[in-house]
Every structure is written in structure tokens, then in C-alpha cells.
Enzyme design. Structure first.
Site, PDB file in Angstrom:
ATOM      1  CB  CYS B  37     -13.096  -3.611  -8.369  1.00  0.00           C
ATOM      2  SG  CYS B  37     -13.472  -5.244  -8.957  1.00  0.00           S
ATOM      3  CB  CYS B  63      -9.840   5.173  -3.305  1.00  0.00           C
ATOM      4  SG  CYS B  63      -8.985   3.778  -2.586  1.00  0.00           S
ATOM      5  CB  CYS B 106      -5.621  -0.112  -1.641  1.00  0.00           C
ATOM      6  SG  CYS B 106      -7.239   0.671  -1.745  1.00  0.00           S
TER       7      CYS B 106
END
Lengths: 404, 132
Positions: B37, B63, B106
Site C-alpha cells: 500500500c 509519503c 495516512c
């Protein structure tokens, strides 16, 4: 040296100043419609369009009459695929392509599937190559078209199109190649390579955006297409619409320059690329090259940096414009389908960066980019739980992850 | 994509990067996410006898927003009680960091990591995880 540094020439290129200069008069003084037959404005425009046709044809070994102007490669691909599929429907309803093609080939193929056509999707090996025996075996009497790109846009792997063309010719099926990335960067010759249809785009070869061309073979065999854009019957009825004279002039000039300078430019760029790669590998020996190290475009390299996620890496090197194979910005969280097709494990697919160098890239820029990248990879690794696990001797493939 | 100043700040100056001794009884470790992922977060808390989080550390593969979410989480965890930590919601992280919709996962991951670390600490110390 100015930042940000542009190392994303495979996405688009700046216009060469010589191209812009050649285009300028066609915005103002020589603004005529190339289809106007009754006055000098039209004649001037038409003459410029035909000169450009010769220039582009010369770059790929075609006859000028075999080129159709389009808005770019996406349109050229759509016209080639849907146009032949519809025209040759009586022959059969089968097409062949590969899973690593650009979306502008994949999506027209998927559309044809909804219209009752059958598409064979060839898989690729770890370097991005299709199995030629598998290709040959897949071609039947009902196959209308094989569409395989000349060079891949993410990894730069070059298909052996001469061999593919020969197979298609032998089996009596048409061969289309999306050569968007290759034209102007590495040689291609539609006669020697047995290409029947070829898509190209101006903005990948230092021309303007919004213009491209489709090569359509005129003899041995004569290829016919069902038009996808109907109207005034421009381009012998195969693509209606007033010609983008300014853009076409730019594409022509871009092609002329590429034809003259391609060899020396390719030599220069492959040296710069080697410099970039060597510098990276020296500091990051576990960096992994994606694609075919030998048979690939001279200006591109796609490298994975294990244990570091691509998007965060791009964020850290914002002075350098490159592309990532990670698609964390999209809702899907899926990494690049091209890298997945090569069989890359997820942590590598999410960690890839595509560097594409070009006409205006300097040694200084390459060194700066490599150094910034190395620093950032090292910083992010210190933050990466995957890097820590690997240092502890954990085999990541054996970890039970909690996917979300 | 454009990042908020707070995301950029956490990304450039992440707080509390590192590891605590995962074998220690007063340390709870949560590892959530998966490489496929594109995000893996490891979050650790060190808890005092009276149930207070005296230290927190993270490592994140992901990220910039994932790094920022976990960095922020460790800031919030330090000095708070285990019970209060369990109440931290991903929406608070979204708000603090101005995360866009595509990056909400996130914050969810950070919340999951906090809960996983607390559960791990509770399991080590014979405390039952509350049923929800």
C-alpha cells in the site's frame, strides 16, 4: 545553475528555440487555413504543412503522403486502433497488445472489448519484453492488429520492433507501434522495421504540445482506417478538422533537428546517464535498475531505492523534477502497473524514480541531482521501519502485514 | 500536489524518529500498514508505572503525509496518559495537518498505530484491551 532542474524529458520537452522561431510567423502573418484553396494565405499555409510532412516523414523513413496530422499520440493511437478495428471487422475481431503499453493504447483496446472484440494481453518478462514466440502463437487468421510500443515510457525498454514487424508481416496482420518515446531519440524506420502504423508526438521531441502524427502505410499493404473524427474531410477524410498549422510547422522543424542531431545527442545523453547511474550506485549499492539495461532509450533510467517510498523521496528532492512510479497521490494507492508487470515486489515498485535527460541537460545538473537524491534516500532510510527490519535480518516477504 | 506548511515542517524536521527497545515490558510497539500500500508505520510508546506515556518514537515508510501524521502523533503522545492516547482520532490529525481527502488514510494509519502500540503494551502488562 538554475533550480529546479528538469530531468523529466519523457513527460514533455521544452520547445527548442529554433522550433519556436520557425513557428512564430504562422501565428500572425502566415495565419491562413491550409484548406483554403482560393488565395495566397491558404497556399502559404499548405506549403508549410507539406514541408513539415516531408520533415517528419524523413525522420521515420516514410513517404510524406503516409502521415496524418493529429492532436498528439493519444489521438494517433485511438485512430490507429479503433480505425483499423472498425475497418477490418470482416477479417476478424481480434487484437493483440501488451500489459505495459501506455493508457492511450490500453484504453482504446478495453473500449473495443466492450464492442465485442477480443484482445490478447501479452505479459512481459522482468526487463519488459514480450515473448516473441508467444506473440507469434497468439496471431490467428482473425487478428486485425498487433499494437506494441517502440519504447516504454516508464522504463525506456525498447521492444525489438524489427522482429515484431517481421512476425506480423509473415503472419499477415497489421503492426501498429506507439513510438512516442522513441521518435527523435533513437532510430526507427518504418520500411526496415515493417511498421504499418506509427504514432508520434511533437512535445516529446522539442516541439509544441497539442500536435502529433499517425503514419499509415500506403503500400505493401495499403492500410485503411475508419475515421474517428468526421467533418470537412481533411487529411484525405481520415481525420477532419482544420489543421494546426503553427503546431505542424513546429513538429516539422523539431523532426528536422532530431534527424540531424539524434546520433550525437544520444551519445551525449547516454554518457550523462551513465554518470548519473554510477554516482548513485556508488553511494547506494542496493539501488535497483528497472527495465532492460542494454536495449533501452539512451536518455532514460528508472531506478528503485529499496525501503524508501517514492512520493516522499520526490518531496525531499523538490529541486529536481522527476517522476515516481508510486501512485500514492491517486486514490488507488497502486504503484505503477508497468513496474508491477515486470514482477517488482511492492516495496520496490513504490520506491522507483524515473530520470529522463534531454537536450539541455548538463553535467553539473546531473551531479547535483545525484547528490541531492543520495542525501535524501539516506535520510529517509533512517526513518524507514523497512530499512530497520532489513538491518535486523528480517525477510520482508515473510512479514504478515496489516493491510488497510 | 501541494502540501500544507505543517506537513512540510514535520517532513523536513520529523519529531521523535527512532526506536525504543521492543522487548522491554514498559514499551508498546505498533506496526501497521503494508509495503504494497506504500505505507508502513512503526510507532512505539514507553509507559511509566502510573500509566503515563513518557516517551514515543516512530519510523515510517510512506509519503510525506504519512511521515507527518506519525511525527505529529508522537508529539501528542508524549506526556499524555495511555487512556487519553487511546482517544486520539484520525480526524484530529487531518485537521491539524490540513490533509487533503486522498491523504486521509495516512491519518487513519497513525490512529491505528497508536492503538496497536497501546494494545501491545497492555498485552505485555496483563491489561485487557477494552471492548468497543
Amino acid at each position: 545553475m538554475k533550480t529546479p532542474i528538469y530531468l523529466d524529458y519523457s513527460s514533455t520537452t521544452p520547445c527548442d528555440p529554433r522550433v519556436v522561431e520557425r513557428m512564430m510567423p504562422f501565428f500572425t502573418d502566415a495565419f491562413g487555413n491550409a484548406a483554403s484553396r482560393s488565395h495566397a494565405f491558404g497556399w502559404t499555409a499548405e506549403a508549410a504543412v507539406e514541408e513539415a510532412r516531408e520533415q517528419v516523414a524523413g525522420l521515420i523513413g516514410a513517404h510524406p503522403k503516409e502521415l496524418l496530422w493529429t492532436s498528439g499520440s493519444t489521438e494517433a493511437n485511438n485512430l490507429a486502433i479503433k480505425g483499423t478495428a472498425q475497418m477490418y471487422k470482416q477479417k476478424g475481431m481480434h487484437l493483440i497488445t501488451a500489459v505495459t503499453e501506455h493508457k492511450a493504447v490500453l484504453d482504446p483496446m478495453k473500449y473495443l472489448e466492450t464492442q465485442g472484440y477480443k484482445v490478447t494481453w501479452l505479459e512481459v518478462d522482468a526487463m519488459g519484453h514480450v515473448d516473441l514466440k508467444e506473440l507469434e502463437a497468439a496471431i490467428t487468421d482473425e487478428t486485425i492488429l498487433v499494437s506494441l510500443m517502440a519504447a516504454n515510457n516508464e522504463i525506456g525498454t525498447m521492444h525489438p520492433i524489427r522482429e515484431i514487424g517481421a512476425i506480423c508481416k509473415k503472419k499477415g496482420t497489421l503492426f501498429h507501434t506507439d513510438a512516442t518515446q522513441q521518435v527523435g531519440k533513437a532510430a526507427i524506420d518504418v520500411i526496415a522495421d515493417n511498421v504499418d502504423l506509427l504514432s508520434l508526438s511533437a512535445h516529446k521531441m522539442y516541439g509544441p504540445k497539442g500536435v502529433g502524427a499517425l503514419y499509415v502505410r500506403r503500400k505493401n499493404p495499403r492500410v485503411r482506417l475508419t475515421s474517428q473524427m468526421d467533418g470537412g474531410g481533411h487529411e484525405r477524410g481520415m481525420r477532419s478538422g482544420t489543421l494546426n498549422v503553427t503546431g505542424i510547422v513546429g513538429l516539422g522543424e523539431a523532426a528536422r533537428i532530431c534527424r540531424e542531431e539524434m546520433d550525437s545527442e544520444a551519445a551525449k545523453l547516454s554518457i550523462l546517464r551513465a554518470r548519473l547511474q554510477d554516482r548513485i550506485y556508488k553511494e547506494l549499492p542496493d539501488a535497483v535498475l528497472n527495465g532492460d539495461a542494454d536495449n533501452r532509450l539512451p536518455h532514460m533510467t528508472n531506478i528503485s531505492f529499496p525501503y524508501v517510498e517514492g512520493e516522499s523521496l520526490l518531496m525531499g528532492i523538490k529541486e529536481i523534477a522527476v517522476s515516481s512510479g508510486s501512485a500514492c497521490t491517486s486514490a488507488s494507492l497502486e504503484p505503477s502497473y508497468v513496474l508491477k508487470a515486470l514482477g517488482l515486489v511492492d516495496e520496490l515498485a513504490h520506491s522507483s524514480i524515473r530520470f529522463s535527460l534531454g537536450r539541455f541537460t548538463t553535467e553539473e545538473e546531473v551531479d547535483f541531482a545525484a547528490d541531492r537524491l543520495i542525501t535524501e534516500v539516506k535520510r529517509l532510510r533512517e526513518m524507514s521501519p523497512l530499512w530497520e527490519m532489513v538491518q535486523e535480518g528480517v525477510d520482508l516477504s515473510q512479514v504478515k502485514w496489516t493491510s488497510h | 500536489m501541494a502540501y500544507s506548511d505543517k506537513v512540510l515542517d514535520h517532513y523536513q524536521n520529523p519529531r521523535n524518529v527512532g526506536s525504543l527497545d521492543k522487548e522491554s515490558n514498559d514499551v508498546g510497539t505498533g506496526v501497521v500498514g503494508a509495503p504494497e500500500c506504500g505505507d508502513v508505520m512503526k510507532l512505539q510508546i514507553k509507559v511509566s508505572d502510573d500509566g503515563k506515556i513518557i516517551d514515543a518514537k516512530f519510523k515510517t515508510y510512506g509519503c510525506g503525509s504519512a511521515i507527518a501524521s506519525s511525527s505529529l502523533a508522537t508529539e501528542w503522545l508524549k506526556g499524555t496518559s495511555v487512556d487519553a492516547a487511546a482517544e486520539i482520532k484520525n480526524t484530529q490529525i487531518v485537521e491539524e495537518l490540513s490533509l487533503p481527502p486522498v491523504k486521509i488514510h495516512c491519518s487513519v494509519l497513525a490512529e491505528d498505530a497508536i492503538k496497536a502500540a497501546i494494545d501491545d503494551w497492555k498485552a505485555k502488562n496483563g491489561k485487557k484491551t477494552e471492548e468497543k
